[in-house]
Design a protein around this motif. Sequence first.
Motif, PDB file in Angstrom:
ATOM      1  N   LEU A  28       0.837  -1.204   0.000  1.00 60.12           N
ATOM      2  CA  LEU A  28       0.000   0.000   0.000  1.00 60.12           C
ATOM      3  C   LEU A  28       0.868   1.249   0.000  1.00 60.12           C
ATOM      4  O   LEU A  28       0.559   2.245  -0.644  1.00 60.12           O
ATOM      5  N   SER A  59      -4.885   9.926  -7.254  1.00 59.30           N
ATOM      6  CA  SER A  59      -5.289   9.585  -5.893  1.00 59.30           C
ATOM      7  C   SER A  59      -4.844   8.155  -5.606  1.00 59.30           C
ATOM      8  O   SER A  59      -4.820   7.313  -6.510  1.00 59.30           O
ATOM      9  N   PRO A  60      -4.493   7.858  -4.359  1.00 62.24           N
ATOM     10  CA  PRO A  60      -4.103   6.492  -4.010  1.00 62.24           C
ATOM     11  C   PRO A  60      -5.186   5.475  -4.374  1.00 62.24           C
ATOM     12  O   PRO A  60      -4.880   4.371  -4.820  1.00 62.24           O
ATOM     13  N   VAL A  61      -6.456   5.857  -4.216  1.00 64.72           N
ATOM     14  CA  VAL A  61      -7.531   4.893  -4.468  1.00 64.72           C
ATOM     15  C   VAL A  61      -7.616   4.556  -5.964  1.00 64.72           C
ATOM     16  O   VAL A  61      -7.951   3.441  -6.348  1.00 64.72           O
ATOM     17  N   HIS A  62      -7.274   5.499  -6.810  1.00 63.91           N
ATOM     18  CA  HIS A  62      -7.222   5.247  -8.253  1.00 63.91           C
ATOM     19  C   HIS A  62      -6.122   4.216  -8.556  1.00 63.91           C
ATOM     20  O   HIS A  62      -6.353   3.220  -9.250  1.00 63.91           O
ATOM     21  N   HIS A  75      -4.826   2.107  -6.539  1.00 65.85           N
ATOM     22  CA  HIS A  75      -5.212   0.822  -5.959  1.00 65.85           C
ATOM     23  C   HIS A  75      -6.191   0.081  -6.875  1.00 65.85           C
ATOM     24  O   HIS A  75      -6.111  -1.135  -7.040  1.00 65.85           O
ATOM     25  N   GLU A 124     -11.143  12.589  -4.805  1.00 63.00           N
ATOM     26  CA  GLU A 124     -11.310  11.230  -5.323  1.00 63.00           C
ATOM     27  C   GLU A 124     -11.071  10.241  -4.193  1.00 63.00           C
ATOM     28  O   GLU A 124      -9.937   9.901  -3.876  1.00 63.00           O
ATOM     29  N   GLU A 125     -12.146   9.792  -3.570  1.00 62.35           N
ATOM     30  CA  GLU A 125     -12.009   8.895  -2.424  1.00 62.35           C
ATOM     31  C   GLU A 125     -12.559   7.514  -2.715  1.00 62.35           C
ATOM     32  O   GLU A 125     -12.359   6.594  -1.938  1.00 62.35           O
ATOM     33  N   LEU A 126     -13.286   7.382  -3.811  1.00 66.62           N
ATOM     34  CA  LEU A 126     -13.832   6.074  -4.194  1.00 66.62           C
ATOM     35  C   LEU A 126     -13.284   5.708  -5.561  1.00 66.62           C
ATOM     36  O   LEU A 126     -13.022   6.582  -6.390  1.00 66.62           O
ATOM     37  N   PHE A 127     -13.162   4.411  -5.807  1.00 68.48           N
ATOM     38  CA  PHE A 127     -12.746   3.951  -7.128  1.00 68.48           C
ATOM     39  C   PHE A 127     -13.185   2.505  -7.269  1.00 68.48           C
ATOM     40  O   PHE A 127     -13.400   1.823  -6.265  1.00 68.48           O
ATOM     41  N   ALA A 154     -14.754   1.031  -3.705  1.00 68.57           N
ATOM     42  CA  ALA A 154     -14.132   0.986  -2.385  1.00 68.57           C
ATOM     43  C   ALA A 154     -13.276   2.220  -2.193  1.00 68.57           C
ATOM     44  O   ALA A 154     -12.935   2.921  -3.145  1.00 68.57           O
ATOM     45  N   THR A 155     -12.949   2.460  -0.938  1.00 69.15           N
ATOM     46  CA  THR A 155     -11.971   3.486  -0.606  1.00 69.15           C
ATOM     47  C   THR A 155     -10.596   2.814  -0.574  1.00 69.15           C
ATOM     48  O   THR A 155     -10.507   1.597  -0.619  1.00 69.15           O
ATOM     49  N   PHE A 156      -9.555   3.596  -0.467  1.00 72.46           N
ATOM     50  CA  PHE A 156      -8.214   3.027  -0.310  1.00 72.46           C
ATOM     51  C   PHE A 156      -8.196   2.242   1.003  1.00 72.46           C
ATOM     52  O   PHE A 156      -8.737   2.706   2.006  1.00 72.46           O
ATOM     53  N   PRO A 157      -7.575   1.048   1.013  1.00 66.95           N
ATOM     54  CA  PRO A 157      -7.611   0.228   2.229  1.00 66.95           C
ATOM     55  C   PRO A 157      -7.186   1.024   3.470  1.00 66.95           C
ATOM     56  O   PRO A 157      -6.174   1.727   3.437  1.00 66.95           O
ATOM     57  N   LYS A 162      -8.635   3.574   4.672  1.00 67.04           N
ATOM     58  CA  LYS A 162      -9.115   4.960   4.678  1.00 67.04           C
ATOM     59  C   LYS A 162     -10.632   4.983   4.550  1.00 67.04           C
ATOM     60  O   LYS A 162     -11.236   4.014   4.103  1.00 67.04           O
TER      61      LYS A 162
END
Lengths: 159, 478
Positions: free
Chosen positions: A43, A56-59, A61, B166-169, B180-183, B185
Amino acid sequence: MSFAFTPENQKKFEALLTKYPTKMAALLPTLWLAQNQNGHLSLEVQEHVASLLDLSPVHVHGVVTFYTMYKQKPSGKFHLQFCKTLSCGLCGSEDLIRHMKEKYKLEHGKVSEDGKFSMELVECLASCGTAPAMAVNEKYVEQLTVEKIDELMKKLSVA
Amino acid sequence: MTKVKITIDGHDLEVEQGTNLIEAARQLGKTIPHYCYHPGLPPDGNCRMCLVQVEKMPKPVIGCRTGATEGMVVHTQSDEVKKMRQSIMEFLLINHPLDCPTCDQAGECRLQDYYMDYDRIPSRYQEQKVHKDKMVDLGAGVMLDEERCIVCTRCVRVCQEVAKSEELFVQERGNHSMVATFPGKKMTNPYAGNTVDVCPVGALTSKDFRYKKRVWFLSAADSVCQGCSRGCNISVHHADNRVYRLKPRHNPEVNDYWMCDYGRIDYKFVNDGRRLKPHFKTDAGLQEDSYQNAFAHLQSVLQNYSADQITGIASAQESNEEINAFVDFIKSNFGSLPIYFSKNNPENPYEDDILIKADKNPNSAHIASKNLKPVSEISGGVKAVFVQRNLSAQDAQVLKDKGIQIVALFATNETNLDNLAEVILPIPTFAEQNGHFTNFEGKVQGFTKALKPRGESRLFAEHAEDIKALLSSIKKAS
Ligand code: SF4
Ligand code: SF4
Ligand code: FES
């Protein structure tokens, strides 16, 4: 411990950026570079890559979880990828896979206790002519038999 | 902008070139069914529910991303189109759980609606459905049921485009895809509630609302959010004379399709902690009593002051109508002193350049137009005040320091002034009356009555009539 590219990889990364119209477009090769350096994409590495590319980190991921060849967990020193697709299947891959489990306690997604081996079942390796086949890290081992595997495992376990 | 002529199902119309076919059809009052398309978000084109046929095009096209061009002939009702819709529905429902009896979305769910409109065949799927996590807390009061998600990415786009965060993807792929969100978070943006609104199915639900009420028992009243000076247009969803939730209402000039999460829960005071009956101060503390006894007490208090010692403090939380009624009442019955105002004035109020304003009052603009003075400037001549709605903590302190008595407080709720006021008279909240707020840009926006005034609360004008009668009897007696 925080992740950063080695000076050599940093140069490669900068060269990558020049090949794409946007930073986002360089995501796949950048992840590949990071995985080669770190062994897997933790991560923390994913967050680092995100910051390098203004994503963004979530992108990042989402992209990492989409592709099976990005590793989210450390693999063994030798990562054994057995083909499970048709040609290898017809030529006996299932027997080999069973053998791996019985003799070496290795199966899909598993890492050996000493961290030396990990195993994964993959789709066609494009080596149907020499089935059954597997890849040990980046190298193909073809026309596999139980004997051939035992010999190889012996060699690798002292390597 | 160039206009083009197109034909939809045999009807001719003129639209701007490039208008997508869903919007073009809307102009004819026709709905092309869709999941992923939302008029407030950039189109994505992933669900394929909006497939239509266009003459001279070799294959069906998606309405949400096909722009109108001159002479286009579109069919949205052909047998082929209907067949495609049925197939898309069947496909979307393959892994969808049969949760309707316990799902909060039931009754306002696009899967249910379009199933009835276009599908109506039993499932042919014999295999095991893919199972996923059914209770994921995404943060910011949003719960995700991964099994119900159809991966339309509307929620992802709301975070990107509306909240600018950008918090969801979408994670994983194929059958295993999910948002989901980043693990590790959670969502933290203050617009996350909009993800629940745009989710066309029951995948995202609001922690605040879930399992509280079946949606078909709710009625809606057009209203305006009173959380800040933006004045987002909203619907008040209510039943049993209680408010159950607030939803944004489209207004391109104010809030587009959205509202913030602070505003969204700013209805609880309507239901709870209310002043529903008159109260007055006694030696034993605050006493709940009848109007008759409360006014008798008010009369005895007012007798201690002459008219030129009394004024009023209006509230920026009240409607234009209530503020006017209050100011007029003070002017015509007392009037020699300036009239003051008070505002809800929290410390470090949050604001951004999306919707949320730092001024947490819905009606500061109307107060500003009335030529009133802030309580901090209150002059020596004032001995007693009528207070509308509430006072900020600072303003309450000013009154305490100067020994100014609150003769009557017109309150919706229990407040920190309760022990300072001689009489408390209950008034309805914004949800229980018709009125207008003037937003920070000077837009006068109407809100409508959702509930009957709760308890014995009454509009200011009704209280004013009774107090006027009191005052004249005091005059006669003296
Ligand atoms: S999302 Fe819709 S179809 Fe799915 S369970 Fe809920 S109500 Fe039923
Ligand atoms: S959670 Fe809802 S809005 Fe988000 S992708 Fe899934 S179905 Fe669409
Ligand atoms: S609405 Fe057009 S593809 Fe989803």
